[in-house]
Design a protein around this motif. Sequence first.
Motif, short mmCIF file in Angstrom:
data_model
loop_
_atom_site.label_atom_id
_atom_site.label_comp_id
_atom_site.label_asym_id
_atom_site.label_seq_id
_atom_site.Cartn_x
_atom_site.Cartn_y
_atom_site.Cartn_z
N TYR A 193 1.10 -1.23 0.37
CA TYR A 193 0.30 0.40 -0.54
C TYR A 193 1.03 1.29 -0.20
O TYR A 193 0.75 2.43 -0.56
N SER A 224 3.76 1.56 -0.72
CA SER A 224 4.42 1.69 -2.20
C SER A 224 3.75 2.69 -3.44
O SER A 224 3.83 2.81 -4.39
N HIS A 225 2.68 2.06 -3.04
CA HIS A 225 1.08 2.62 -4.34
C HIS A 225 0.76 4.10 -3.92
O HIS A 225 0.83 4.88 -4.90
N LYS A 267 3.78 5.50 -4.92
CA LYS A 267 3.71 6.06 -6.38
C LYS A 267 2.79 7.16 -7.43
O LYS A 267 3.18 8.19 -8.24
N GLU A 268 1.76 7.49 -6.67
CA GLU A 268 0.24 8.44 -6.87
C GLU A 268 1.15 9.60 -6.27
O GLU A 268 1.03 10.35 -7.41
N TYR A 309 -7.65 1.02 -6.52
CA TYR A 309 -6.63 2.06 -7.02
C TYR A 309 -4.70 1.40 -7.25
O TYR A 309 -4.41 1.78 -7.80
N GLY A 310 -4.48 0.13 -6.84
CA GLY A 310 -3.36 0.02 -6.79
C GLY A 310 -2.87 -0.59 -8.46
O GLY A 310 -1.63 -0.20 -9.39
N VAL A 338 -2.23 3.50 -10.07
CA VAL A 338 -1.00 3.34 -10.17
C VAL A 338 -0.29 2.80 -10.89
O VAL A 338 0.65 3.96 -11.46
N ASP A 339 0.28 1.67 -10.68
CA ASP A 339 0.69 1.08 -11.11
C ASP A 339 0.80 1.21 -12.76
O ASP A 339 1.87 1.03 -13.68
#
Length: 453
Positions: A83, A85-86, A89-90, A346-347, A350-351
């Motif tokens: 989480y 990490s995401h 990233k966002e 969500y993940g 953003v990925d």
Amino acid sequence: MRNLVQKYNVPGPRYTSYPTVPYWDLDTFSGQDWKNSVRESFKETNEKEGISLYIHLPFCESLCTFCGCHKRITKRHEVENPYISHVLKEWDLYCNLFPNKPKIKELHLGGGTPTFFSPENLGRLIKGIFKRAERAEGYEFSFEGHPNNTTKEHLQTLFDLGFRRVSYGVQDYNEKVQKAIHRIQPFENVQKVTQWAREIGYTSVSHDIIFGLPFQNVADVAHTILKTKELKPDRLAFYSYAHVPWLKGNGQRGYQDADLPTAEEKRIQYEKGKELLVEVGYSEIGMDHFAVTGDSLYKAMEKGSLHRNFMGYTASKTQLMLGLGVSAISDSWSGFAQNVKSLEEYGHLVDNNIIPIYRGHMLSEEDKIIRKHILNIMCTFKTNWGKEPEILGELPLIKEKLKELSLDGLVSLSDTGVSVTEKGRPFVRNIAMAFDLLLHRKEPNTRLFSMTI
């Protein structure tokens, strides 16, 4: 007063934004418009006032049944690293829109339960944010701590990273009420984490207290406030319980509507609570908030700089507020955007380098004018419209609704403005509603909001 409670106890927004989320114009909103508004807002204000950052940490180990927030219940702490990490990233996706480093003026960790995350992972999160940002002058960082799982390590780690404010959810000290809302936390736990924060050096400790909970009575509210007096937090949020069991994913169960205090009983709880808070040294700040005279919220009220946004009341205003994480809401001042609510979606977004918003609203000129007046009412208990009647073609409708409030003694009305009376402060949401043209034009045919009292 009883007749006024009966008259004004209607569903109504809490006005952390205007327009309120149910009235966002989704059809004319686009992700590109949102990114353009963020870029423009950043360009206008980053150097002179900085930006605000809200990070939503949604995980909780158990469900509190009074809670209407977006959360994911789990005891699996391996969810923490992916989480974070995401979220980072966002943050990168937003930072890529900016020509230079953001200056963060306000940063708040909310939830869910931020202290679900280990101190090490919270440290990783904040350090990751500041790889691409810097602290603005006079910054204020805060987080929400659960009294049952906040450790000295949590407090020390975040203190070392610049956090000076912490808020603890107390709700009520009556064991029967705690069992009903599935939030068992003895006074000793709250006392311990409050003392730790002060020993470490936090300059503002806040407690949240709720009235109108199942099985709660006025004696319970008084008992909770008098126990709170022993710890003397710098700031208090004294909220009315928002009963919204119809919302999808809401945990409000385990009790019946009949177990809740009546509107009149809630009003008595509020009045007694407010009376006691003033007696023990707190001043009322806007709606639902109280602070000692040394707290930054009190000083902001005195200076006229108190602000309200999706994080609640803040001591200073930033035009750009970005929300990171599932369900978080952002405000560019000319637009709003909300992130998707599913962790998996969500993940995935953003990925794939997509800012994970799913709905939003771009403000019209009328929206901006109405927002200004509602903010004034919520933050200063008064507003003036001066020469705006020619801009607001529907000002007569607003004044008609204010006139009724005036006849009930809740506001003092003039040709150019309105101020909330002492009698009217418990009804400030209703007074703000008088300005809500979107609500007047289209009354909802389903329940959207909690009751105002």
